[in-house]
Scaffold this motif. Structure first.
Motif, PDB file in Angstrom:
ATOM      1  N   ARG A  17       0.837  -1.198   0.000  1.00 49.06           N
ATOM      2  CA  ARG A  17       0.000   0.000   0.000  1.00 49.06           C
ATOM      3  C   ARG A  17       0.872   1.248   0.000  1.00 49.06           C
ATOM      4  NH1 ARG A  17      -5.446  -0.649   1.865  1.00 49.06           N
ATOM      5  NH2 ARG A  17      -5.331   1.511   2.569  1.00 49.06           N
ATOM      6  N   VAL A  18       0.457   2.231  -0.778  1.00 49.17           N
ATOM      7  CA  VAL A  18       1.198   3.491  -0.872  1.00 49.17           C
ATOM      8  C   VAL A  18       0.225   4.650  -0.746  1.00 49.17           C
ATOM      9  CG1 VAL A  18       3.069   2.548  -2.294  1.00 49.17           C
ATOM     10  CG2 VAL A  18       1.029   3.475  -3.391  1.00 49.17           C
ATOM     11  N   GLY A  19       0.757   5.824  -0.569  1.00 47.77           N
ATOM     12  CA  GLY A  19      -0.071   7.019  -0.454  1.00 47.77           C
ATOM     13  C   GLY A  19      -0.601   7.472  -1.804  1.00 47.77           C
ATOM     14  N   ALA A  20      -1.534   8.391  -1.778  1.00 47.95           N
ATOM     15  CA  ALA A  20      -2.171   8.874  -2.996  1.00 47.95           C
ATOM     16  C   ALA A  20      -1.195   9.507  -3.992  1.00 47.95           C
ATOM     17  CB  ALA A  20      -3.281   9.855  -2.639  1.00 47.95           C
ATOM     18  N   PRO A  21      -0.206  10.308  -3.557  1.00 52.05           N
ATOM     19  CA  PRO A  21       0.711  10.903  -4.535  1.00 52.05           C
ATOM     20  C   PRO A  21       1.506   9.846  -5.319  1.00 52.05           C
ATOM     21  CG  PRO A  21       0.882  12.071  -2.450  1.00 52.05           C
ATOM     22  CD  PRO A  21       0.033  10.870  -2.211  1.00 52.05           C
ATOM     23  N   VAL A  22       1.858   8.749  -4.669  1.00 52.94           N
ATOM     24  CA  VAL A  22       2.593   7.679  -5.355  1.00 52.94           C
ATOM     25  C   VAL A  22       1.642   6.879  -6.240  1.00 52.94           C
ATOM     26  CG1 VAL A  22       3.981   5.596  -5.024  1.00 52.94           C
ATOM     27  CG2 VAL A  22       4.290   7.545  -3.509  1.00 52.94           C
ATOM     28  N   ALA A  23       0.418   6.652  -5.761  1.00 54.30           N
ATOM     29  CA  ALA A  23      -0.560   5.878  -6.529  1.00 54.30           C
ATOM     30  C   ALA A  23      -0.925   6.575  -7.837  1.00 54.30           C
ATOM     31  CB  ALA A  23      -1.806   5.636  -5.695  1.00 54.30           C
ATOM     32  N   VAL A  24      -0.995   7.897  -7.845  1.00 57.02           N
ATOM     33  CA  VAL A  24      -1.339   8.643  -9.050  1.00 57.02           C
ATOM     34  C   VAL A  24      -0.306   8.400 -10.154  1.00 57.02           C
ATOM     35  CG1 VAL A  24      -1.565  10.987  -9.973  1.00 57.02           C
ATOM     36  CG2 VAL A  24      -2.665  10.382  -7.844  1.00 57.02           C
TER      37      VAL A  24
END
Length: 100
Positions: A50-57
């Motif tokens: 799992r990663v944060g939203a900035p990395v997921a984008v």
């Protein structure tokens, strides 16, 4: 929410309906219906944890069509708070307004 959308058949990977546990890989095209719109996302890379939203984008490309302009959306009739249910006359007027 994502698992429920998969079970309902709203999620397709490369044109096929998928189950919630389906694995995706780079290059897969994901189409889903959400909130009355179709979203089209192409996976550019996968991550193991799992990663944060900035990395997921950074892991997908969003090819979704733009949302419809606000002027073309159907206005919702709002009633003042505390006025209760519409009377029979108000209900007939509303039905006539909506074309029923």
């Amino acid at each position: 929410q994502a698992a429920a959308a998969c079970r309902a058949g709203h999620v397709r990977v490369n044109g096929e309906r998928v189950k919630p546990a389906h694995s995706v890989k780079a290059g897969d095209e994901i189409r889903l219906r959400h909130a009355g719109r179709e979203r089209i996302v192409v996976v550019s890379r996968t991550v193991r944890k799992r990663v944060g939203a900035p990395v997921a984008v950074e892991c997908y490309v969003d090819n979704s069509p733009p949302p419809p302009p606000r002027e073309f959306t159907v206005p919702v009739a709002l009633r003042d708070r505390g006025t209760g249910r519409p009377t029979k006359r108000e209900r007939r007027d509303l039905d006539r307004l909506h074309g029923h």
